[in-house]
Design a protein around this motif. Structure first.
Motif, PDB file in Angstrom:
ATOM      1  N   LEU A   1       0.878  -1.216  -0.108  1.00 26.12           N
ATOM      2  CA  LEU A   1      -0.166  -0.038   0.054  1.00 26.12           C
ATOM      3  C   LEU A   1       0.934   1.279  -0.200  1.00 26.12           C
ATOM      4  O   LEU A   1       0.455   2.417  -0.219  1.00 26.12           O
ATOM      5  CB  LEU A   1      -1.072  -0.131   1.243  1.00 26.12           C
ATOM      6  CG  LEU A   1      -2.031  -1.010   1.249  1.00 26.12           C
ATOM      7  CD1 LEU A   1      -2.738  -1.088   2.430  1.00 26.12           C
ATOM      8  CD2 LEU A   1      -2.942  -1.070   0.204  1.00 26.12           C
ATOM      9  N   VAL A   2       1.956   1.066   0.255  1.00 25.77           N
ATOM     10  CA  VAL A   2       2.805   2.529   0.556  1.00 25.77           C
ATOM     11  C   VAL A   2       3.708   2.625  -0.584  1.00 25.77           C
ATOM     12  O   VAL A   2       4.802   3.562  -0.602  1.00 25.77           O
ATOM     13  CB  VAL A   2       3.670   2.194   1.874  1.00 25.77           C
ATOM     14  CG1 VAL A   2       2.771   1.935   2.936  1.00 25.77           C
ATOM     15  CG2 VAL A   2       4.807   0.993   1.834  1.00 25.77           C
ATOM     16  N   GLN A   3       3.672   1.866  -1.697  1.00 25.69           N
ATOM     17  CA  GLN A   3       4.666   1.965  -3.048  1.00 25.69           C
ATOM     18  C   GLN A   3       4.074   2.964  -3.639  1.00 25.69           C
ATOM     19  O   GLN A   3       2.898   2.853  -4.036  1.00 25.69           O
ATOM     20  CB  GLN A   3       4.858   0.424  -3.510  1.00 25.69           C
ATOM     21  CG  GLN A   3       5.335  -0.408  -2.650  1.00 25.69           C
ATOM     22  CD  GLN A   3       6.887  -0.039  -2.148  1.00 25.69           C
ATOM     23  OE1 GLN A   3       7.563   0.396  -2.754  1.00 25.69           O
ATOM     24  NE2 GLN A   3       6.674  -0.279  -0.854  1.00 25.69           N
TER      25      GLN A   3
ATOM     26  N   TYR B   1      -1.410   7.840  -1.897  1.00 26.59           N
ATOM     27  CA  TYR B   1      -1.710   9.299  -2.340  1.00 26.59           C
ATOM     28  C   TYR B   1      -3.205   8.997  -2.735  1.00 26.59           C
ATOM     29  O   TYR B   1      -4.063   9.708  -2.324  1.00 26.59           O
ATOM     30  CB  TYR B   1      -0.847  10.007  -3.330  1.00 26.59           C
ATOM     31  CG  TYR B   1       0.481  10.352  -2.652  1.00 26.59           C
ATOM     32  CD1 TYR B   1       0.712  11.460  -1.949  1.00 26.59           C
ATOM     33  CD2 TYR B   1       1.523   9.765  -3.188  1.00 26.59           C
ATOM     34  CE1 TYR B   1       1.855  11.805  -1.451  1.00 26.59           C
ATOM     35  CE2 TYR B   1       2.808  10.165  -2.523  1.00 26.59           C
ATOM     36  CZ  TYR B   1       3.068  11.302  -1.763  1.00 26.59           C
ATOM     37  OH  TYR B   1       4.175  11.723  -1.331  1.00 26.59           O
ATOM     38  N   LEU B   2      -3.292   7.889  -3.441  1.00 23.63           N
ATOM     39  CA  LEU B   2      -4.643   7.687  -4.230  1.00 23.63           C
ATOM     40  C   LEU B   2      -5.523   7.157  -2.839  1.00 23.63           C
ATOM     41  O   LEU B   2      -6.726   7.558  -2.898  1.00 23.63           O
ATOM     42  CB  LEU B   2      -4.572   6.587  -5.147  1.00 23.63           C
ATOM     43  CG  LEU B   2      -3.866   7.096  -6.455  1.00 23.63           C
ATOM     44  CD1 LEU B   2      -3.715   5.831  -7.473  1.00 23.63           C
ATOM     45  CD2 LEU B   2      -4.465   8.168  -6.912  1.00 23.63           C
ATOM     46  N   LEU B   3      -4.897   6.306  -1.952  1.00 23.25           N
ATOM     47  CA  LEU B   3      -5.663   5.586  -1.140  1.00 23.25           C
ATOM     48  C   LEU B   3      -6.293   6.753   0.275  1.00 23.25           C
ATOM     49  O   LEU B   3      -7.408   6.985   0.708  1.00 23.25           O
ATOM     50  CB  LEU B   3      -4.802   4.661  -0.269  1.00 23.25           C
ATOM     51  CG  LEU B   3      -5.370   3.960   0.796  1.00 23.25           C
ATOM     52  CD1 LEU B   3      -6.883   3.200   0.488  1.00 23.25           C
ATOM     53  CD2 LEU B   3      -4.639   3.136   1.630  1.00 23.25           C
ATOM     54  N   LEU B   4      -5.254   7.843   0.210  1.00 23.07           N
ATOM     55  CA  LEU B   4      -5.522   9.009   1.261  1.00 23.07           C
ATOM     56  C   LEU B   4      -6.727   9.724   0.708  1.00 23.07           C
ATOM     57  O   LEU B   4      -7.440  10.286   1.220  1.00 23.07           O
ATOM     58  CB  LEU B   4      -4.312   9.675   1.518  1.00 23.07           C
ATOM     59  CG  LEU B   4      -3.377   8.521   2.617  1.00 23.07           C
ATOM     60  CD1 LEU B   4      -2.127   9.362   2.610  1.00 23.07           C
ATOM     61  CD2 LEU B   4      -3.882   8.576   4.026  1.00 23.07           C
TER      62      LEU B   4
ATOM     63  N   ALA C   1       9.556  11.509   5.331  1.00 27.97           N
ATOM     64  CA  ALA C   1      10.957  12.026   5.498  1.00 27.97           C
ATOM     65  C   ALA C   1      11.613  12.146   6.882  1.00 27.97           C
ATOM     66  O   ALA C   1      12.732  11.607   7.092  1.00 27.97           O
ATOM     67  CB  ALA C   1      10.842  13.493   5.006  1.00 27.97           C
ATOM     68  N   LEU C   2      10.408  12.028   7.708  1.00 31.28           N
ATOM     69  CA  LEU C   2      10.951  11.920   9.141  1.00 31.28           C
ATOM     70  C   LEU C   2      11.074  10.399   9.591  1.00 31.28           C
ATOM     71  O   LEU C   2      12.129  10.091  10.642  1.00 31.28           O
ATOM     72  CB  LEU C   2       9.858  12.514  10.048  1.00 31.28           C
ATOM     73  CG  LEU C   2       9.534  14.162   9.826  1.00 31.28           C
ATOM     74  CD1 LEU C   2       8.385  14.481  10.711  1.00 31.28           C
ATOM     75  CD2 LEU C   2      10.902  15.117   9.911  1.00 31.28           C
ATOM     76  N   PHE C   3      10.325   9.527   9.197  1.00 27.41           N
ATOM     77  CA  PHE C   3      10.318   8.214   9.670  1.00 27.41           C
ATOM     78  C   PHE C   3      10.520   7.466   8.451  1.00 27.41           C
ATOM     79  O   PHE C   3      11.490   6.920   8.049  1.00 27.41           O
ATOM     80  CB  PHE C   3       9.140   7.936  10.628  1.00 27.41           C
ATOM     81  CG  PHE C   3       8.976   8.922  11.597  1.00 27.41           C
ATOM     82  CD1 PHE C   3       9.828   8.879  12.675  1.00 27.41           C
ATOM     83  CD2 PHE C   3       7.817   9.988  11.647  1.00 27.41           C
ATOM     84  CE1 PHE C   3       9.431  10.050  13.591  1.00 27.41           C
ATOM     85  CE2 PHE C   3       7.875  11.085  12.385  1.00 27.41           C
ATOM     86  CZ  PHE C   3       8.573  10.707  13.544  1.00 27.41           C
ATOM     87  N   ASP C   4       9.317   6.399   7.913  1.00 26.74           N
ATOM     88  CA  ASP C   4       9.116   5.880   6.754  1.00 26.74           C
ATOM     89  C   ASP C   4       7.911   5.807   6.267  1.00 26.74           C
ATOM     90  O   ASP C   4       6.763   6.530   6.871  1.00 26.74           O
ATOM     91  CB  ASP C   4       9.689   4.331   7.046  1.00 26.74           C
ATOM     92  CG  ASP C   4       8.720   3.542   8.180  1.00 26.74           C
ATOM     93  OD1 ASP C   4       7.433   3.816   8.119  1.00 26.74           O
ATOM     94  OD2 ASP C   4       9.308   3.142   9.144  1.00 26.74           O
ATOM     95  N   ARG C   5       7.442   5.263   5.050  1.00 26.09           N
ATOM     96  CA  ARG C   5       6.405   5.335   4.521  1.00 26.09           C
ATOM     97  C   ARG C   5       5.062   4.685   5.250  1.00 26.09           C
ATOM     98  O   ARG C   5       3.982   5.038   5.102  1.00 26.09           O
ATOM     99  CB  ARG C   5       6.304   4.903   3.041  1.00 26.09           C
ATOM    100  CG  ARG C   5       7.209   5.933   1.989  1.00 26.09           C
ATOM    101  CD  ARG C   5       7.648   5.210   0.809  1.00 26.09           C
ATOM    102  NE  ARG C   5       6.428   5.343  -0.157  1.00 26.09           N
ATOM    103  CZ  ARG C   5       6.114   6.214  -1.062  1.00 26.09           C
ATOM    104  NH1 ARG C   5       6.870   7.228  -1.041  1.00 26.09           N
ATOM    105  NH2 ARG C   5       5.151   6.154  -1.764  1.00 26.09           N
ATOM    106  N   ARG C   6       5.376   3.549   6.062  1.00 29.88           N
ATOM    107  CA  ARG C   6       4.343   2.802   6.594  1.00 29.88           C
ATOM    108  C   ARG C   6       3.886   3.911   7.745  1.00 29.88           C
ATOM    109  O   ARG C   6       2.582   4.112   7.944  1.00 29.88           O
ATOM    110  CB  ARG C   6       4.932   1.726   7.419  1.00 29.88           C
ATOM    111  CG  ARG C   6       5.356   0.479   6.352  1.00 29.88           C
ATOM    112  CD  ARG C   6       6.104  -0.694   7.215  1.00 29.88           C
ATOM    113  NE  ARG C   6       7.065  -0.009   8.269  1.00 29.88           N
ATOM    114  CZ  ARG C   6       7.132  -0.812   9.030  1.00 29.88           C
ATOM    115  NH1 ARG C   6       6.579  -1.751   9.458  1.00 29.88           N
ATOM    116  NH2 ARG C   6       8.220  -0.348   9.965  1.00 29.88           N
TER     117      ARG C   6
END
Length: 547
Positions: free
Chosen positions: A4-6, A11-14, A112-117
């Motif tokens: 889901l984070v690739q 962006y589409l999901l959100l 940027a601060l952590f990761d995409r998950r």
């Protein structure tokens, strides 16, 4: 979750999440008093008169906020509607876009601060937060301010992490930072600059370093921001001879800093107590997450989130005037803090989430949810036509969020608990804004008065006595007369400036006496009884026309 984070999938999901939560009620909810109705009426007058510099409500200068939100609303009305149309949804589109921008930029910053998950979970938290969804339904400044502030802070966060050894900030980041800052000033003045300045100072003090700020190219940036703001400032100052800015500072900004403006005063701690409701359903983990963030404040990502959150929050708590939405630009930081906590499986966080203090908070959160569900049932009984299917669905959505969240939390499946809460919240929002609130007929006095006036005197202007809510002006048009007393309304009827008069019961005797003294024969055509929710008082309006 990894799939889901690739790429563009998150962006589409959100985007889909925000649209599902907001769109169903965007048109169904009547225009709200008082702030929203003032904004939309001022925007309508801007489009009617072609004056896109000076903001007015009827004949009065409206210097509460800068011009930015009015431009955005006017653009939406010109594209999708017409100034004569009394539907509110075009005016609300900028608010929807503001929340959507905040959600998407929270994901970008979280990556940027952590990761995409973590970023995906944090953005989902913000997109389903009660305060964000409510503001997305209202044509005011706050949702767009949230979006622009998040854009600014995302750029600042990217630069900060670059200075901490992360990927180099793209060349466009400083440009977007200063442009968004200028746009935020045009939306709500000094709020976003204050948040950014306090966060920058906090980070510089905590790190004992401020060299990374040079990557923002501050000299160029200040010039760019000034270029965004200055043309309108000079134009409005010239057209009003300085009255607009003077009134904004004297009658709006300073009273908020000195005392509780317009009875909106509250002691320090107001925003902190209210956060548990406004961040619902993710507030299930609010206090454990804040405790964990403070313990791990040396981590760059959490340090940035805390620098965004704490200094500005303290300022909002110290300012005497308080409204629930004031702290909204800080909620992306809270969402990021909660999301990092739910992925912290190796530092003892999960054990703390299962401990007694956390469980006590879970119980309080459940009680808050049950009270919210009870409100869904009670509202149509008290202010509508009785219990409705929409109310039951809304209550079930809340109870589903509460039951699912607690069930999974007690079994240490914390991400599942959050997902259950978010799913129930979306059901709640759809039911409340599309069905429950529009059915609360006792609250929509202006809508019922406008309908009665259109039936009694189609196309004619209206005089209102004793009930001056701006929603009535928006519904009846810019030639509506807000009469000081019954005599003024009678004079307008006699001169045929208006075709009907809506008179509140306490002004009825004076109105009829004034009509008799002028020899004007009037008759009552309808009565509207309800609750003026802006004042918290019952109201009885009678509509009169000339015999």
């Amino acid at each position: 979750m990894q799939s889901l984070v690739q790429g563009f999938r998150p962006y589409l999901l959100l985007t889909l999440l925000v649209l599902v939560a907001v769109l169903p009620g965007l048109d169904a909810l009547p225009v709200m008093d008082r702030d929203e109705a003032r904004f939309v009426q001022a925007t309508r007058q801007m489009t009617e008169t072609g004056d896109y510099v000076v903001v007015r409500f009827l004949d009065e200068l409206r210097a509460k906020k800068p011009v930015g939100i009015y431009w955005l609303q006017a653009a939406a009305v010109e594209i999708f509607s017409h100034p004569a149309d009394t539907r509110a949804w075009p005016y609300r589109l900028p608010s929807l876009l503001g929340v959507l921008a905040a959600v998407l930029m929270t994901f970008r910053l979280g990556a940027a601060l952590f990761d995409r998950r973590i970023a995906l979970v944090a953005a989902g938290i913000l997109g389903t937060a009660l305060i964000a969804v409510v503001e997305a339904h209202l044509a005011k400044t706050d949702a767009m301010l949230l979006g622009l502030t998040t854009v600014v802070m995302a750029c600042l966060g990217v630069v900060y992490m670059s200075g901490k050894g992360g990927p180099r900030a793209p060349s466009w980041v400083p440009l977007v930072f200063w442009l968004a800052l200028g746009c935020a000033i045009l939306i709500k003045g000094p709020v976003t600059p204050m948040i950014v300045l306090l966060a920058g100072i906090a980070l510089a003090v905590a790190d004992r370093s401020w060299g990374w700020l040079n990557a923002l190219r501050p000299v160029m940036g200040v010039i760019l921001t000034a270029a965004v703001v200055a043309p309108w400032v000079m134009a409005v100052s010239a057209q009003t001879e300085g009255a607009f800015l003077g009134q904004a500072v004297r009658d709006d900004l300073l009273p908020k800093l000195i005392g509780g403006q317009e009875s909106h005063g509250a002691p320090p701690g107001y925003h902190t107590l209210l956060a548990s409701l406004l961040l619902w359903p993710a507030s299930l983990f609010l206090w454990p997450a804040l405790a964990r963030a403070w313990r791990e404040r040396s981590l760059p990502g959490l340090r940035f989130a805390l620098a965004w959150l704490i200094p500005a929050w303290v300022v909002f708590e110290l300012v005497p005037t308080k409204l629930p939405h004031y702290t909204l630009p800080l909620y992306p930081a809270l969402a990021l803090i909660i999301a990092t906590t739910l992925f912290a499986v190796r530092d003892g966080t999960y054990e703390r989430l299962a401990g007694l203090p956390a469980r006590v908070w879970y119980a309080l959160w459940v009680a808050l949810g049950v009270a919210l569900a009870g409100g869904m049932i009670a509202a149509p009984v008290l202010y509508g036509d009785g219990l409705s299917v929409w109310a039951v669905v809304a209550a079930l959505g809340v109870l589903g969020a509460v039951a699912g969240g607690l069930w999974h939390a007690l079994r240490r499946r914390y991400l599942n608990a959050l997902a259950a809460g978010m799913a129930g919240a979306v059901v709640l929002y759809i039911a409340v804004f599309a069905g429950v609130m529009p059915s609360l007929s006792a609250l929509w006095v202006s809508q019922r008065v406008a309908a009665a006036a259109d039936a009694a005197a189609p196309g004619a202007a209206l005089a209102a006595v004793g009930f001056h809510e701006p929603s009535l002006v928006f519904l009846m048009g810019s030639d509506t007369l807000l009469a000081d007393d019954g005599a003024a309304a009678v004079a307008a009827l006699a001169d045929k400036r208006v075709g009907a008069a809506a008179v509140e019961a306490r002004a009825g005797a004076g109105f009829l006496a004034a009509a008799e003294s002028r020899g004007l024969r009037v008759r009552a055509t309808a009565s509207v009884e309800g609750l003026n929710y802006s004042r918290g008082k019952p109201v009885l309006m009678t509509l009169y026309v000339v015999e």
